[in-house]
Design an enzyme around this catalytic site. Sequence first.
Site, short mmCIF file in Angstrom:
data_model
loop_
_atom_site.label_atom_id
_atom_site.label_comp_id
_atom_site.label_asym_id
_atom_site.label_seq_id
_atom_site.Cartn_x
_atom_site.Cartn_y
_atom_site.Cartn_z
N ARG A 67 12.58 3.87 1.53
CA ARG A 67 11.23 3.88 0.95
C ARG A 67 11.30 4.25 -0.53
O ARG A 67 12.08 5.10 -0.94
CB ARG A 67 10.41 4.90 1.74
CG ARG A 67 8.95 4.96 1.45
CD ARG A 67 8.27 5.89 2.45
NE ARG A 67 6.94 6.23 1.99
CZ ARG A 67 6.68 7.30 1.26
NH1 ARG A 67 7.65 8.12 0.90
NH2 ARG A 67 5.44 7.54 0.87
N GLY A 126 0.86 -1.18 0.00
CA GLY A 126 0.00 0.00 0.00
C GLY A 126 0.90 1.22 0.00
O GLY A 126 1.98 1.20 -0.59
N GLU A 127 0.50 2.26 0.68
CA GLU A 127 1.33 3.46 0.79
C GLU A 127 1.67 3.61 2.27
O GLU A 127 0.79 3.78 3.11
CB GLU A 127 0.54 4.68 0.28
CG GLU A 127 1.44 5.80 -0.23
CD GLU A 127 2.11 6.55 0.91
OE1 GLU A 127 3.32 6.82 0.81
OE2 GLU A 127 1.43 6.85 1.91
N SER A 128 2.96 3.50 2.60
CA SER A 128 3.36 3.30 3.99
C SER A 128 2.97 4.46 4.91
O SER A 128 2.55 4.24 6.05
CB SER A 128 4.86 3.03 4.09
OG SER A 128 5.60 4.11 3.55
N ILE A 177 6.91 -3.12 -6.99
CA ILE A 177 6.07 -1.99 -7.37
C ILE A 177 6.38 -0.83 -6.42
O ILE A 177 6.01 -0.86 -5.26
CB ILE A 177 4.57 -2.36 -7.29
CG1 ILE A 177 4.26 -3.59 -8.15
CG2 ILE A 177 3.70 -1.17 -7.71
CD1 ILE A 177 2.88 -4.18 -7.93
N ARG A 178 7.09 0.17 -6.91
CA ARG A 178 7.53 1.30 -6.06
C ARG A 178 8.09 0.78 -4.75
O ARG A 178 7.76 1.26 -3.66
CB ARG A 178 6.37 2.27 -5.81
CG ARG A 178 5.89 2.98 -7.04
CD ARG A 178 4.78 3.97 -6.73
NE ARG A 178 5.26 5.05 -5.87
CZ ARG A 178 4.54 5.63 -4.91
NH1 ARG A 178 3.32 5.21 -4.65
NH2 ARG A 178 5.06 6.61 -4.20
N CYS A 217 6.29 -5.17 0.85
CA CYS A 217 6.42 -3.81 0.32
C CYS A 217 6.19 -2.77 1.43
O CYS A 217 7.04 -2.61 2.29
CB CYS A 217 5.50 -3.62 -0.89
SG CYS A 217 5.93 -2.17 -1.90
N GLU A 243 2.01 -12.14 -3.30
CA GLU A 243 0.58 -12.42 -3.36
C GLU A 243 0.01 -12.22 -4.76
O GLU A 243 -1.08 -12.71 -5.06
CB GLU A 243 -0.19 -11.55 -2.35
CG GLU A 243 -0.33 -10.08 -2.70
CD GLU A 243 0.90 -9.24 -2.37
OE1 GLU A 243 0.82 -8.01 -2.56
OE2 GLU A 243 1.93 -9.79 -1.93
N HIS A 257 5.96 -8.40 -3.95
CA HIS A 257 4.56 -8.78 -3.73
C HIS A 257 4.31 -10.22 -4.15
O HIS A 257 3.80 -10.46 -5.24
CB HIS A 257 3.64 -7.87 -4.55
CG HIS A 257 3.57 -6.46 -4.09
ND1 HIS A 257 2.57 -6.00 -3.25
CD2 HIS A 257 4.36 -5.39 -4.34
CE1 HIS A 257 2.75 -4.71 -3.01
NE2 HIS A 257 3.83 -4.32 -3.66
#
Length: 202
Positions: A110, A49-51, A139-140, A81, A184, A182
């Site tokens: 990050r 997600g976005e930490s 992913i990022r 992530c 998953e 990721h």
Amino acid sequence: MTRPLVGVLALQGDVREHLAALNDSGADAVGIRRPEELEKIDGLVIPGGESTTMSKLLQIFELLEPLKARLRDGLPAYGSCAGMILLASEILDTRPDAQHLGAIDMTVRRNAFGRQVDSFESDLEFEGIVGDPMRAVFIRAPWVERVGDDVQILARVPESGGAAAGRIVAVRQGSVVATSFHPEVTGDRRVHELFVDIVRGV
């Protein structure tokens, strides 16, 4: 403990994918949104997600301090992530007010792999996982710049990985595991199977 109860922090990210992967890997999986739900689980997955957003949501949902307490008491956890970032003891390039859990003695950078357009895939050798190399989707994603003496390095970007070659992308400290990629989203269940085995063994 034949099928441990493993929670997935259901605030943001690939929650459904992690729930499915855990169920396929021999656990009973449940979404976690409230502090009291933390008491019932044998392990916890923190998705991507976005930490910085996730750290705010942990505070809004009053999960931050109860989760820190459960981790101190030995709750097994796996973060992918943004989950890796939240589990770190030190984070580079984050907001000064961002909160984290400090469950792994490591320094994480990050968004080290760049913006979403710089996302990529790579095959990894993963310590403790047998068979073919693991296809990893970044992913990022963060990478790990420092690990403490008690932290086991599980995977690095291979030498063919360009500027990221040799960077640490999976670690374990005790019963806590983190990956910058990721698993998953690929259908490869081996990281989740490893984590479920860790939960069973605690």
